[in-house]
Scaffold this active site. Sequence first.
Site, PDB file in Angstrom:
ATOM      1  N   ASN A 112      45.441  51.576  22.715  1.00 61.98           N
ATOM      2  CA  ASN A 112      44.160  52.062  22.197  1.00 61.98           C
ATOM      3  C   ASN A 112      44.214  52.069  20.668  1.00 61.98           C
ATOM      4  OD1 ASN A 112      41.912  53.814  21.474  1.00 61.98           O
ATOM      5  ND2 ASN A 112      41.858  54.404  23.635  1.00 61.98           N
ATOM      6  N   CYS A 129      30.675  42.385  22.755  1.00 59.22           N
ATOM      7  CA  CYS A 129      31.534  43.350  23.452  1.00 59.22           C
ATOM      8  C   CYS A 129      32.954  43.310  22.886  1.00 59.22           C
ATOM      9  CB  CYS A 129      31.562  43.000  24.947  1.00 59.22           C
ATOM     10  SG  CYS A 129      32.847  43.863  25.859  1.00 59.22           S
ATOM     11  N   HIS A 175      31.694  46.999  29.898  1.00 56.17           N
ATOM     12  CA  HIS A 175      32.725  46.063  30.381  1.00 56.17           C
ATOM     13  C   HIS A 175      33.673  46.828  31.322  1.00 56.17           C
ATOM     14  CE1 HIS A 175      34.865  42.168  29.655  1.00 56.17           C
ATOM     15  NE2 HIS A 175      35.741  42.850  30.374  1.00 56.17           N
ATOM     16  N   GLN A 187      41.166  53.700  31.111  1.00 54.12           N
ATOM     17  CA  GLN A 187      42.069  54.130  30.047  1.00 54.12           C
ATOM     18  C   GLN A 187      43.312  54.757  30.654  1.00 54.12           C
ATOM     19  OE1 GLN A 187      40.678  56.266  26.616  1.00 54.12           O
ATOM     20  NE2 GLN A 187      38.554  56.066  27.260  1.00 54.12           N
ATOM     21  N   CYS A 209      35.467  41.848  25.799  1.00 62.06           N
ATOM     22  CA  CYS A 209      35.385  40.502  26.376  1.00 62.06           C
ATOM     23  C   CYS A 209      36.480  39.600  25.777  1.00 62.06           C
ATOM     24  CB  CYS A 209      34.005  39.894  26.110  1.00 62.06           C
ATOM     25  SG  CYS A 209      32.768  40.346  27.354  1.00 62.06           S
ATOM     26  N   HIS A 254      36.417  48.613  32.626  1.00 61.17           N
ATOM     27  CA  HIS A 254      37.693  49.007  32.020  1.00 61.17           C
ATOM     28  C   HIS A 254      38.001  50.462  32.291  1.00 61.17           C
ATOM     29  CE1 HIS A 254      34.927  50.684  29.045  1.00 61.17           C
ATOM     30  NE2 HIS A 254      35.932  51.421  28.589  1.00 61.17           N
ATOM     31  N   LYS A 264      23.461  66.669  37.039  1.00 62.89           N
ATOM     32  CA  LYS A 264      23.863  68.064  37.067  1.00 62.89           C
ATOM     33  C   LYS A 264      24.409  68.436  35.702  1.00 62.89           C
ATOM     34  CE  LYS A 264      27.289  71.110  39.141  1.00 62.89           C
ATOM     35  NZ  LYS A 264      26.310  72.204  39.278  1.00 62.89           N
ATOM     36  N   SER A 275      31.737  54.086  26.283  1.00 61.35           N
ATOM     37  CA  SER A 275      31.207  53.395  25.103  1.00 61.35           C
ATOM     38  C   SER A 275      30.785  51.965  25.416  1.00 61.35           C
ATOM     39  CB  SER A 275      32.274  53.387  24.015  1.00 61.35           C
ATOM     40  OG  SER A 275      33.456  52.759  24.504  1.00 61.35           O
ATOM     41  N   ASN A 322      35.973  56.158  32.682  1.00 55.20           N
ATOM     42  CA  ASN A 322      34.637  56.733  32.489  1.00 55.20           C
ATOM     43  C   ASN A 322      33.660  55.609  32.703  1.00 55.20           C
ATOM     44  OD1 ASN A 322      35.582  59.265  31.564  1.00 55.20           O
ATOM     45  ND2 ASN A 322      35.892  58.394  29.525  1.00 55.20           N
ATOM     46  N   HIS A 336      45.647  60.500  40.568  1.00 51.66           N
ATOM     47  CA  HIS A 336      46.651  61.543  40.476  1.00 51.66           C
ATOM     48  C   HIS A 336      47.934  61.112  41.169  1.00 51.66           C
ATOM     49  CE1 HIS A 336      44.019  65.131  38.992  1.00 51.66           C
ATOM     50  NE2 HIS A 336      44.423  64.318  38.040  1.00 51.66           N
ATOM     51  N   HIS A 360      32.229  40.511  31.989  1.00 52.39           N
ATOM     52  CA  HIS A 360      31.569  41.686  31.430  1.00 52.39           C
ATOM     53  C   HIS A 360      30.645  42.376  32.442  1.00 52.39           C
ATOM     54  CE1 HIS A 360      30.018  43.951  27.952  1.00 52.39           C
ATOM     55  NE2 HIS A 360      28.818  43.805  28.471  1.00 52.39           N
TER      56      HIS A 360
HETATM   57  P1  H2U Z   1      35.488  54.633  27.121  1.00 50.34           P
HETATM   58  O1  H2U Z   1      36.178  53.955  28.271  1.00 50.34           O
HETATM   59  O2  H2U Z   1      35.264  56.084  27.390  1.00 50.34           O
HETATM   60  O3  H2U Z   1      34.270  53.912  26.694  1.00 50.34           O
HETATM   61  O4  H2U Z   1      36.505  54.525  25.890  1.00 50.34           O
HETATM   62  C1  H2U Z   1      36.884  53.281  25.362  1.00 50.34           C
HETATM   63  C2  H2U Z   1      38.183  53.410  24.619  1.00 50.34           C
HETATM   64  O5  H2U Z   1      38.458  52.183  23.953  1.00 50.34           O
HETATM   65  C3  H2U Z   1      38.177  54.498  23.561  1.00 50.34           C
HETATM   66  O6  H2U Z   1      39.258  55.375  23.816  1.00 50.34           O
HETATM   67  C4  H2U Z   1      39.009  52.434  22.697  1.00 50.34           C
HETATM   68  C5  H2U Z   1      38.386  53.745  22.263  1.00 50.34           C
HETATM   69  O7  H2U Z   1      39.262  54.436  21.398  1.00 50.34           O
HETATM   70  N1  H2U Z   1      38.695  51.301  21.835  1.00 50.34           N
HETATM   71  C6  H2U Z   1      39.729  50.550  21.286  1.00 50.34           C
HETATM   72  O8  H2U Z   1      40.894  50.876  21.468  1.00 50.34           O
HETATM   73  N2  H2U Z   1      39.433  49.439  20.528  1.00 50.34           N
HETATM   74  C7  H2U Z   1      38.163  49.058  20.259  1.00 50.34           C
HETATM   75  O9  H2U Z   1      37.976  48.037  19.618  1.00 50.34           O
HETATM   76  C8  H2U Z   1      37.011  49.876  20.665  1.00 50.34           C
HETATM   77  C9  H2U Z   1      37.313  50.990  21.624  1.00 50.34           C
HETATM   78 ZN    ZN Z   2      32.636  42.466  27.747  1.00 51.85          ZN
END
Ligand code: H2U
Ligand code: ZN
Length: 341
Positions: A76, A50, A165, A169, A53, A167, A312, A162, A154, A282, A114
Amino acid sequence: MFDFQEHTHRRLNILTGDWVLVSPHRMKRPWQGKTETPSMNDRPAYDPKCYLCPGNFRAGGTVQNPDYKGTFVFDNDFMAITPDIPEGDFNEEDLLVAKSERGLCRVICYNPRHDLTMGSMSAGEMRKVVDLWKAQYEELGAKSFINYVQIFENKGQEMGCSNPHPHGQIWAQSSFPKEIEKEFERQSAYFDAKGRTLLSDYLSLELRRKERVVCENDNFAVLIPFWAVWPYETIVIAKRPVSSLSGMTEQELDDLGEIMRKITAAYDRVFDCSFPYSMGLHNAPTDGKEHPEWHFHIHFYPPLLRSATVKKFMVGYEMMGEPQRDITAEYAAEKLRHCMV
Ligand code: H2U
Ligand code: ZN
């Protein structure tokens, strides 16, 4: 005689001005569509593969996460909006219109474990998440080029998440995104006309009527909004007209954590699966102005419709016309109430 539990009608989203078509009689329709395997929550507490993690390397393999014990936030690695964009706009005959956008994106890990979700965290762990949301809202909102801080999550592969874990954003930017622009206009117009927030009047009405209320505590209530589009869509509304996490008391921050644990745990019981959703806070804009019109709330948009595998789709008429639903908000509220403990 028109009966909105039986007859087709449209409902107004008072926060955005959008409409939804409701067709309650279609609930009797047979289903012969796609089925999928449910995503069960059988994850290990630590997953060596992961990228979130503690101690693991992120995608790309160069950055290593610290051995974090509580929450963890990082920029990010693949920002959709970046701080270093030159200012500019483009306009050709008012037909080709574009404008540069500055901002930044972060990833927030709720917990080192995780295998947890909001619904399975302790009250203390959840409060740390709420504190992180608040600190990030304040830190990013204080930047002069950030006028809106969108904190969201998400959850589940169905929502394009993706990684399981726990998390979320943050995307923070100069412009108000479209949903915020709409909610800002509607809440401002109401506040200017009545001197009260739109959501305080809406919440009092819903608490009197009760049929769409899912759960509540001293400071927050969860409802299926009258205008819900997603089958089990909910809105978490602060009972006091507070505009953001920054204006909340310690008790309110605790109660927010508690209600978030309750509703996410209830979701997992609807179809006996780890319930996917997109969730977003919000808070008021951070454009340096006062926002007495803005009333803090959280949206949950879960895609599941009939089971852990039947979701849906927003297709056809919904892409060409407007969103539509078969099960009514009142039916969904009753079902969710039965999933509370
Ligand atoms: P989700 O929460 O929709 O899975 O998106 C995960 C975000 O994590 C995604 O915007 C970022 C991706 O760009 N990311 C990182 O910044 N570093 C990583 O090593 C993998 C994912
Ligand atoms: Zn993890």
